[in-house]
Design an enzyme around this catalytic site. Structure first.
Site, mmCIF file in Angstrom:
data_model
loop_
_atom_site.group_PDB
_atom_site.id
_atom_site.type_symbol
_atom_site.label_atom_id
_atom_site.label_comp_id
_atom_site.label_asym_id
_atom_site.label_seq_id
_atom_site.Cartn_x
_atom_site.Cartn_y
_atom_site.Cartn_z
ATOM 1 C CD GLU A 297 6.876 9.201 11.669
ATOM 2 O OE1 GLU A 297 6.250 8.920 12.139
ATOM 3 O OE2 GLU A 297 7.992 8.045 11.230
ATOM 4 C CG HIS B 197 -11.547 1.527 -11.562
ATOM 5 N ND1 HIS B 197 -12.705 1.577 -12.975
ATOM 6 C CD2 HIS B 197 -9.972 0.855 -12.195
ATOM 7 C CE1 HIS B 197 -11.961 0.477 -14.099
ATOM 8 N NE2 HIS B 197 -10.576 -0.146 -13.737
ATOM 9 C CE LYS C 36 4.286 7.685 19.557
ATOM 10 N NZ LYS C 36 5.466 7.160 19.155
#
Ligand code: PA5
Length: 485
Positions: A321, A342, A453
């Site tokens: 960010e 894994h 947003k």
């Protein structure tokens, strides 16, 4: 005898440093392909000269690359580590009052108003999924702790509400802007339940928000919640050492004075150390050279310590960010070893050579479990401990990845306590701010986050977004309907 028995001596607990210890950085394995160390590159020397002057820029606070609007966003560096004792005492007092009358504590927030809080509490108290299963005595007077508002999943939210129903609850609602939708929705739900359940609901809710503006501030003033201020000059992902992080830590019984002392120690080290021993600057320069000269696009933030998974998640926000602008930046991916080995280690070992790896290594956890290996496939480990095996495997991953061409470095934490966590955050915030500045980016803004947003607001019917919602609908109509299989 029936029931599960833990043999005596199987679990070992030893006191470890609960208050001190210095965080270090091991960068011996930050090599380029061919085995040359990054510090041998001419680009490293150039960038290390630049980083010093960028640090001066950070301290001066005048450059436009440090501003959000007109505010210089360096409060996390200039103010937070030097927070007055009286302010900390006030946070501790309000937190202690709340703690004394609750069984369960709900922290509401998202992004920077969530990640640092959860990361620190889990690093010090232990993972909450287990901590919350302990009885009140084992928790030592600390309430069970839940986080809401960091997503909108109905199943999870309903389950938390059912788990805390009928109990004595306290709420901390955190939002700098006071209008972020996810925490606002969670708070609307909690507010109603609190008002239904407690005549003294106002004294069970503590807000952390802007000092003057925003919907949360208005509501908090109207109802009379205790409130702490998010300073103007501190952005969300740099706010763990502000009241955003501090109030929740204090409720969790964590020594916030030691936490701030740790941040202050790391800040002083960053200001005075030469580059060769300056953790934040070294990290910034190595990331920059890795990105610009070594083809690195991804940084794996890896740990083999369960209780540090949250810190790796905090790093995942802080870096991308801060840096991810103008088509630049290193992606940070948290990995928990050996679980994720894994799944992802094949790619890290042999996939495209665009990955660097930063380990969070814990020296002493204070808890160990003996391996009774006789007569089992791990007979060779009989009498050894889990930390012995874990260390061998995590170091094994580090060394194998390095040998495979992955530049690695390690933060070394002598122990998990408020002082070491405070240091780690302050080093990393400095490292990432400098790293973004090296890429000529403003670390303290996030214009890209506003874009989604805007779309989400229109889709969810926020007043004022009507014409944009129509536009989005028209765009949807233009999509080829035959492209759904
Ligand atoms: O780092 C940031 O600025 C963001 O992640 C914010 O912390 C997040 O969006 C929450 O914002 P607010 O505290 O205003 O609700």
């Amino acid at each position: 005898m029936s029931g599960f028995q833990v043999s005596s001596g199987l679990i070992r607990r030893e006191p470890v440093g609960n208050t001190g210890g210095k965080v270090r950085l091991d960068y011996r394995r930050f090599g380029v392909v061919g085995g040359k160390h990054v510090t041998a590159l001419p680009e490293y020397n150039m960038a290390s000269r630049t980083v010093k002057s960028l640090h001066d820029v950070l301290m001066a606070g005048t450059d436009s690359l440090l501003k959000d609007g007109t505010v210089t966003m360096t409060g996390w560096k200039i103010d937070s580590p030097y927070r007055a004792e009286a302010e900390l005492d006030q946070i501790i007092q309000v937190a202690a009052e709340l703690r004394s009358k609750i069984d369960d504590f709900i922290s509401i927030g998202i992004g920077g108003s969530f990640l640092g809080n959860k990361a620190t509490i889990e690093a010090i108290l232990g993972s909450l999924e287990l901590f919350n299963l302990l009885g009140p005595e084992q928790r030592g007077g600390i309430p069970r702790i839940f986080f809401l508002g960091n997503h909108m999943d109905p199943g999870y939210t309903a389950r938390v509400l059912e788990i805390i129903a009928g109990r004595r609850v306290g709420v901390n609602v955190i939002s700098k802007s006071g209008g972020t939708v996810e925490p606002a929705i969670a708070f609307a739900i909690l507010k109603e339940c609190m008002e239904n359940g407690f005549t003294d609901h106002a004294s069970r809710i503590v807000a952390v928000t802007d000092k003057a503006k925003g919907a949360l501030k208005k509501l908090s003033d109207e109802i009379g919640y205790a409130a702490f201020e998010v300073p103007d000059n501190v952005g969300g992902r740099y706010s763990v050492t502000s009241p955003v992080g501090l109030f929740g830590l204090a409720v969790a019984g964590i020594d916030i004075k030691r936490f701030i002392a740790g941040a202050r120690f790391a800040e002083e080290e960053t200001r005075k150390r030469p580059i060769v021993s300056n953790i934040a600057m070294l990290r910034a320069v190595m990331r920059y050279v890795a990105y610009t000269k070594m083809g690195i696009k991804i940084e794996v933030a890896a740990t083999g310590t369960y209780d540090l998974k949250g810190v790796a998640a905090w790093m995942q926000q802080l870096g991308p960010e801060s840096e991810g602008k103008d088509d630049k930046g290193i992606w940070i991916s948290p990995e928990f070893y050996t679980q994720d080995a894994h799944a992802n280690s094949q790619m890290i070992q042999m996939g495209e050579r665009n990955i660097m790896e930063t380990f969070l290594m814990l020296e002493e956890s204070g808890t160990d479990v003996v391996i009774p290996g006789r007569g089992t496939p791990v007979e060779y480990l009989d009498g050894r401990t889990l930390s012995f095996a874990n260390r061998a495997f995590v170091e094994g991953l580090r060394d194998a990845h390095y040998a495979g061409g992955v530049p690695t470095m390690s933060y070394i934490l002598p122990a998990l306590n408020a002082f070491t966590l405070g240091q780690l955050y302050q080093y990393e915030m400095n490292a990432i701010a400098l790293s973004a500045l090296l890429l000529e980016q403003n670390p303290f803004i996030q214009p890209g986050v506003q874009q989604y947003k805007r779309v989400a607001d229109a889709k969810s019917g926020k007043p004022g977004t009507e014409s944009y919602a129509l536009e989005l609908g028209r765009d949807e109509q233009k999509l080829n309907p035959n492209l759904i299989a």
